[in-house]
Motif scaffolding. Structure first.
Motif, PDB file in Angstrom:
ATOM      1  N   ALA A 158      25.316  29.672  29.281  1.00 47.79           N
ATOM      2  CA  ALA A 158      24.198  29.959  28.437  1.00 47.79           C
ATOM      3  C   ALA A 158      23.747  31.490  27.841  1.00 47.79           C
ATOM      4  CB  ALA A 158      23.067  29.555  29.072  1.00 47.79           C
TER       5      ALA A 158
ATOM      6  N   GLU B 267      21.822  26.580  20.763  1.00 46.62           N
ATOM      7  CA  GLU B 267      22.874  26.651  21.718  1.00 46.62           C
ATOM      8  C   GLU B 267      23.251  25.257  22.277  1.00 46.62           C
ATOM      9  OE1 GLU B 267      23.303  30.972  23.794  1.00 46.62           O
ATOM     10  OE2 GLU B 267      22.311  29.397  24.899  1.00 46.62           O
ATOM     11  N   LEU B 268      22.081  24.509  22.656  1.00 50.76           N
ATOM     12  CA  LEU B 268      22.052  22.995  23.008  1.00 50.76           C
ATOM     13  C   LEU B 268      22.740  22.163  22.204  1.00 50.76           C
ATOM     14  CD1 LEU B 268      21.389  21.284  25.632  1.00 50.76           C
ATOM     15  CD2 LEU B 268      19.342  20.905  23.988  1.00 50.76           C
TER      16      LEU B 268
ATOM     17  N   ALA C 271      26.545  23.065  22.255  1.00 50.26           N
ATOM     18  CA  ALA C 271      27.403  22.622  23.237  1.00 50.26           C
ATOM     19  C   ALA C 271      27.375  21.055  23.268  1.00 50.26           C
ATOM     20  CB  ALA C 271      26.405  23.109  24.452  1.00 50.26           C
TER      21      ALA C 271
ATOM     22  N   LEU D 111      25.568  22.279  29.844  1.00 48.99           N
ATOM     23  CA  LEU D 111      25.136  23.762  29.394  1.00 48.99           C
ATOM     24  C   LEU D 111      24.458  24.277  30.685  1.00 48.99           C
ATOM     25  CD1 LEU D 111      24.564  25.620  27.066  1.00 48.99           C
ATOM     26  CD2 LEU D 111      22.310  24.625  26.622  1.00 48.99           C
TER      27      LEU D 111
END
Length: 300
Positions: A137, A169-170, A173, A107
Motif C-alpha cells: 500500500a 489503489e484498492l 489491486a 492489498l
C-alpha cells in the motif's frame, strides 16, 4: 458446541419485531478466516473514543471471549487460521485491519496511527508465506476496517482512518468496483463498526454514521438494507460477520438480532465486551480470506 450454538442462535418468534412473511431463504457458504490470538491485547493508549487506558482489561476474560468466537466459527463449519500477536502491538488482535483479501490477492495496509504501524509487516509476511499475492500500500488504508467486499464491489470508507487515495489503489489491486463512502461520527471510525455485509446483495447499517451523500448512495444501492438503531450500533452490533445465513453478532445487540431474524438470517450472539474496551468487536477480530474461483470443466 453445535447444540449450544443452535440454542443461542434462536430469537423468540413471539417477539413482534420478528414477524415476517415470505422471507427469502438465506444460504450459508463456508468461509476462511484469519484471527490473531489476543495474547498481548491491552489498552495502553487512546486512538479511538472507546479506548480508556485507565480502565483495566481482564486478560483472562479477553482470551475466553476470543476463543469462544473462534470456536463459534468452527462450529458453523468455517476454517480458521491463527496468527500469533507480537509484544508491543496490543491492537494486533483486530485482524480485520491487517489486509483486504479478494481472489487470493491481498492489498497490504498502512496504518493511520504510528502505534499500530508495526502490525502491517506481520500480516503481510503471513499472507506471503501462505501463498497470497501481496500488493504493498502507498496510501493509508486499514484493511477490512474500511473496505468491505460485497458481491463484485467493495464499499470503502474514509473520514477518520483510510485516505481517499487508497480507494483507487484498492480498485487497481483487486479489479473491482469501489464505492467511496464518508464516515462522520468518530465513534464509528471504521466502516466495519457502522455497516455489516450480510450477503452479496444485503447490508445492515447505522445511517447517522455516514454523511448525507453517502446515506443517499447506500439507499440507492441497497434499498432493502436493515437500518440499525443507535443503541445497537453503540455496542458495535454492526461489527458482525455473516456467512450468508448465520450472522455472528454482539450478544448485546438484541434488537438487531431480532431484525436479522425477521429478514430470514440466523443471529448467533457472541459476547466480546472485553475487546470493546479497545474499540473492536467480532468483525474487527476476523479477516476474511477470499479465494479465487476454482475453474471447472464444462461438464462439471
Amino acid at each position: 458446541m453445535t447444540a449450544e450454538l443452535t440454542a443461542r442462535s434462536t430469537v423468540p418468534t413471539s417477539d413482534p419485531t420478528t414477524a415476517t412473511t415470505a422471507e427469502p431463504t438465506r444460504v450459508a457458504s463456508s468461509r476462511h478466516y484469519l484471527m490473531c490470538r489476543p495474547t498481548h491485547f491491552d489498552v495502553t493508549y487512546a486512538i479511538n473514543p472507546w479506548m480508556h487506558p485507565d480502565v483495566p482489561v481482564d486478560h483472562d476474560l479477553v482470551m475466553t471471549q476470543w476463543e469462544n468466537l473462534r470456536r463459534t466459527y468452527t462450529a458453523l463449519g468455517h476454517r480458521v487460521e491463527v496468527i500469533e500477536g507480537a509484544p508491543g502491538l496490543p491492537d494486533m488482535v483486530f485482524a480485520a485491519n491487517g489486509a483486504t483479501v479478494v481472489d487470493d490477492v491481498a492489498l497490504a495496509v498502512r496504518f493511520h496511527y504510528p502505534q499500530r504501524a508495526g502490525e502491517a509487516r506481520h500480516y503481510a509476511d503471513w499472507l506471503r508465506r501462505s501463498g497470497y499475492r501481496v500488493v504493498e500500500a502507498m496510501a493509508v488504508n486499514e484493511g477490512e476496517g474500511d473496505f468491505l467486499a460485497i458481491g463484485d464491489r467493495v464499499l470503502a470508507a474514509t473520514g477518520f482512518r483510510s485516505d481517499p487515495a487508497s480507494h483507487a489503489e484498492l480498485a487497481a489491486a483487486l479489479g473491482r468496483e469501489v464505492v467511496s463512502l464518508e464516515l462522520v461520527d468518530p465513534r464509528f471510525y471504521h466502516i466495519d463498526t457502522a455497516l455489516t455485509v450480510l450477503d452479496d446483495a444485503t447490508i445492515a447499517y447505522f445511517p447517522a454514521a455516514f454523511s448525507p451523500a453517502s446515506r443517499a448512495r447506500l439507499a440507492a444501492l441497497y434499498p432493502g438494507a436493515i437500518e440499525v438503531d443507535e443503541a445497537d450500533a453503540c455496542v458495535l452490533g454492526l461489527n458482525a460477520v455473516s456467512d450468508g445465513r448465520h450472522v455472528v453478532v454482539a450478544a448485546q445487540a438484541t434488537r438487531f438480532a431480532a431484525q436479522l431474524h425477521a429478514a430470514g438470517f440466523t443471529p448467533v450472539p457472541v459476547d466480546l465486551s472485553e475487546l470493546l474496551k479497545g474499540g473492536g468487536g467480532i468483525k474487527c477480530c476476523t479477516l476474511e480470506l477470499r479465494h479465487a474461483p476454482t475453474a471447472t470443466s464444462p461438464g462439471a
